[in-house]
Design a protein around this motif. Structure first.
Motif, mmCIF file in Angstrom:
data_model
loop_
_atom_site.group_PDB
_atom_site.id
_atom_site.type_symbol
_atom_site.label_atom_id
_atom_site.label_comp_id
_atom_site.label_asym_id
_atom_site.label_seq_id
_atom_site.Cartn_x
_atom_site.Cartn_y
_atom_site.Cartn_z
ATOM 1 N N GLY A 69 -2.611 3.806 -15.598
ATOM 2 C CA GLY A 69 -3.548 4.571 -14.791
ATOM 3 C C GLY A 69 -3.472 4.328 -13.296
ATOM 4 N N GLU A 70 -2.661 3.384 -12.851
ATOM 5 C CA GLU A 70 -2.521 3.066 -11.427
ATOM 6 C C GLU A 70 -1.243 3.694 -10.883
ATOM 7 O OE1 GLU A 70 -4.490 1.076 -9.369
ATOM 8 O OE2 GLU A 70 -5.983 0.998 -10.973
ATOM 9 N N LEU A 71 -1.328 4.272 -9.678
ATOM 10 C CA LEU A 71 -0.138 4.824 -9.039
ATOM 11 C C LEU A 71 0.852 3.700 -8.786
ATOM 12 C CD1 LEU A 71 1.344 7.235 -7.754
ATOM 13 C CD2 LEU A 71 0.197 6.655 -5.604
ATOM 14 N N SER A 72 2.031 3.828 -9.365
ATOM 15 C CA SER A 72 3.064 2.806 -9.245
ATOM 16 C C SER A 72 4.077 3.167 -8.162
ATOM 17 C CB SER A 72 3.766 2.652 -10.592
ATOM 18 O OG SER A 72 4.940 1.911 -10.474
ATOM 19 N N SER A 73 4.484 4.447 -8.133
ATOM 20 C CA SER A 73 5.468 4.879 -7.140
ATOM 21 C C SER A 73 5.334 6.375 -6.911
ATOM 22 C CB SER A 73 6.888 4.547 -7.599
ATOM 23 O OG SER A 73 7.220 5.306 -8.741
ATOM 24 N N GLU B 150 0.808 -1.222 0.000
ATOM 25 C CA GLU B 150 0.000 0.000 0.000
ATOM 26 C C GLU B 150 0.840 1.271 0.000
ATOM 27 O OE1 GLU B 150 -2.896 -0.165 3.113
ATOM 28 O OE2 GLU B 150 -3.645 -2.106 2.434
ATOM 29 N N ASN B 151 2.068 1.216 0.501
ATOM 30 C CA ASN B 151 2.921 2.399 0.575
ATOM 31 C C ASN B 151 3.668 2.562 -0.744
ATOM 32 O OD1 ASN B 151 4.602 4.490 1.149
ATOM 33 N ND2 ASN B 151 5.623 3.512 2.876
ATOM 34 N N LYS B 152 3.291 3.563 -1.519
ATOM 35 C CA LYS B 152 3.893 3.794 -2.832
ATOM 36 C C LYS B 152 5.062 4.775 -2.776
ATOM 37 C CE LYS B 152 0.866 1.206 -4.873
ATOM 38 N NZ LYS B 152 1.200 -0.092 -5.378
ATOM 39 N N THR B 153 5.322 5.376 -1.597
ATOM 40 C CA THR B 153 6.424 6.330 -1.486
ATOM 41 C C THR B 153 7.730 5.564 -1.383
ATOM 42 O OG1 THR B 153 4.998 7.918 -0.376
ATOM 43 C CG2 THR B 153 7.371 8.279 -0.200
ATOM 44 N N THR C 173 9.896 28.545 3.886
ATOM 45 C CA THR C 173 8.860 27.538 3.701
ATOM 46 C C THR C 173 9.504 26.225 3.298
ATOM 47 O OG1 THR C 173 6.730 27.068 2.644
ATOM 48 C CG2 THR C 173 8.426 28.054 1.250
ATOM 49 N N ASP C 174 8.801 25.154 3.529
ATOM 50 C CA ASP C 174 9.198 23.835 3.047
ATOM 51 C C ASP C 174 8.205 23.428 1.970
ATOM 52 O OD1 ASP C 174 11.441 23.385 4.685
ATOM 53 O OD2 ASP C 174 10.163 22.754 6.345
ATOM 54 N N LEU C 175 8.652 23.474 0.714
ATOM 55 C CA LEU C 175 7.813 23.024 -0.392
ATOM 56 C C LEU C 175 7.854 21.504 -0.444
ATOM 57 C CD1 LEU C 175 9.022 25.448 -3.217
ATOM 58 C CD2 LEU C 175 6.895 25.591 -1.919
ATOM 59 N N HIS C 176 6.709 20.878 -0.562
ATOM 60 C CA HIS C 176 6.635 19.429 -0.717
ATOM 61 C C HIS C 176 6.181 19.148 -2.146
ATOM 62 C CE1 HIS C 176 6.700 18.029 3.654
ATOM 63 N NE2 HIS C 176 7.027 19.300 3.644
ATOM 64 N N LEU C 177 7.101 18.630 -2.949
ATOM 65 C CA LEU C 177 6.832 18.311 -4.343
ATOM 66 C C LEU C 177 6.660 16.802 -4.473
ATOM 67 C CD1 LEU C 177 6.753 19.133 -7.385
ATOM 68 C CD2 LEU C 177 9.237 18.807 -7.398
ATOM 69 N N GLU C 178 5.476 16.380 -4.892
ATOM 70 C CA GLU C 178 5.228 14.959 -5.138
ATOM 71 C C GLU C 178 5.520 14.649 -6.594
ATOM 72 O OE1 GLU C 178 1.630 13.660 -2.106
ATOM 73 O OE2 GLU C 178 1.233 13.796 -4.250
ATOM 74 N N VAL C 179 6.266 13.578 -6.797
ATOM 75 C CA VAL C 179 6.529 13.063 -8.136
ATOM 76 C C VAL C 179 5.872 11.690 -8.185
ATOM 77 C CG1 VAL C 179 8.284 12.463 -9.832
ATOM 78 C CG2 VAL C 179 8.738 14.288 -8.168
ATOM 79 N N ASN C 180 4.775 11.594 -8.931
ATOM 80 C CA ASN C 180 4.003 10.351 -9.002
ATOM 81 C C ASN C 180 4.200 9.689 -10.355
ATOM 82 O OD1 ASN C 180 2.764 10.619 -6.422
ATOM 83 N ND2 ASN C 180 1.418 12.163 -7.293
ATOM 84 N N THR C 181 4.439 8.383 -10.327
ATOM 85 C CA THR C 181 4.567 7.598 -11.553
ATOM 86 C C THR C 181 3.375 6.656 -11.651
ATOM 87 O OG1 THR C 181 6.977 7.698 -11.412
ATOM 88 C CG2 THR C 181 6.043 6.002 -12.844
ATOM 89 N N TYR C 182 2.721 6.681 -12.809
ATOM 90 C CA TYR C 182 1.541 5.855 -13.055
ATOM 91 C C TYR C 182 1.830 4.873 -14.184
ATOM 92 C CZ TYR C 182 -0.865 9.478 -10.411
ATOM 93 O OH TYR C 182 -1.250 10.357 -9.434
ATOM 94 N N PHE D 113 3.913 15.901 -11.522
ATOM 95 C CA PHE D 113 4.587 16.682 -10.483
ATOM 96 C C PHE D 113 3.535 17.582 -9.853
ATOM 97 C CE2 PHE D 113 7.634 15.733 -13.784
ATOM 98 C CZ PHE D 113 8.762 15.344 -13.090
ATOM 99 N N ARG D 114 3.541 17.663 -8.507
ATOM 100 C CA ARG D 114 2.526 18.479 -7.842
ATOM 101 C C ARG D 114 3.082 19.036 -6.536
ATOM 102 N NH1 ARG D 114 -2.543 17.257 -4.615
ATOM 103 N NH2 ARG D 114 -1.501 15.335 -4.052
ATOM 104 N N LEU D 115 2.964 20.355 -6.359
ATOM 105 C CA LEU D 115 3.301 20.971 -5.075
ATOM 106 C C LEU D 115 2.117 20.740 -4.144
ATOM 107 C CD1 LEU D 115 4.933 24.376 -6.103
ATOM 108 C CD2 LEU D 115 6.044 22.436 -4.985
ATOM 109 N N VAL D 116 2.330 19.972 -3.073
ATOM 110 C CA VAL D 116 1.215 19.622 -2.194
ATOM 111 C C VAL D 116 1.165 20.472 -0.934
ATOM 112 C CG1 VAL D 116 0.969 17.277 -3.051
ATOM 113 C CG2 VAL D 116 2.513 17.720 -1.144
#
Length: 142
Positions: A123-127, A32-35, A111-120, A72-75
């Motif tokens: 269509g499914e989140l892989s990492s 379940e943990n994709k990070t 500030t601490d920017l949190h940038l998520e880099v998601n790989t699909y 890529f998304r700034l969360v």
């Protein structure tokens, strides 16, 4: 499977390679943990009272398979809207994102920017990789 992440800042380049094993099929927490990785960077800037065009602070380049998609998304950390992520496909195997300062900013401010880099994949989140960028704006830089 290997994941290669290249961070470039002010002409200096640092490459971080993470090799990971696939999860055991019976390990629900692992599945379940994709990070896969947290990466940290720090940027020190003087106050910038005027901006005529966006300033590139950090570039992230991801190597990927032809069939995967990367977002890529700034969360968090961008509540005042000072920053923007510009994504660009380099070729079939690489995608690049620039974290840009888009508004004038006067310190002291940090500030601490949190940038998520998601790989699909299909269509499914892989990492997922989370890049934490500490930005410090003040009269002095370090």
């Amino acid at each position: 499977m290997a994941f290669v992440n290249t961070l470039m800042h002010s002409g200096n380049q640092r490459e971080c390679v993470k090799v990971f094993e696939l999860c055991n099929p019976n390990d629900d927490d692992c599945l379940e943990n994709k990070t896969l990785k947290y990466s940290y960077s720090a940027i020190s800037l003087p106050s910038i009272p005027y901006i005529s065009s966006p300033i590139r602070l950090l570039t992230v380049e991801i190597r990927k398979s032809v069939t995967s998609q990367v977002s890529f998304r700034l969360v968090s950390g961008n509540e005042r809207g000072y920053f923007f992520v510009q994504r660009r496909q380099v070729d079939s195997y690489r995608v690049r994102a620039n974290v840009m300062l888009i508004q004038a900013i006067t310190g002291p401010y940090d500030t601490d920017l949190h940038l998520e880099v998601n790989t699909y994949i299909r269509g499914e989140l892989s990492s997922q990789t989370v890049i934490i960028i500490h930005v410090d704006i003040s009269a002095n830089t370090w």
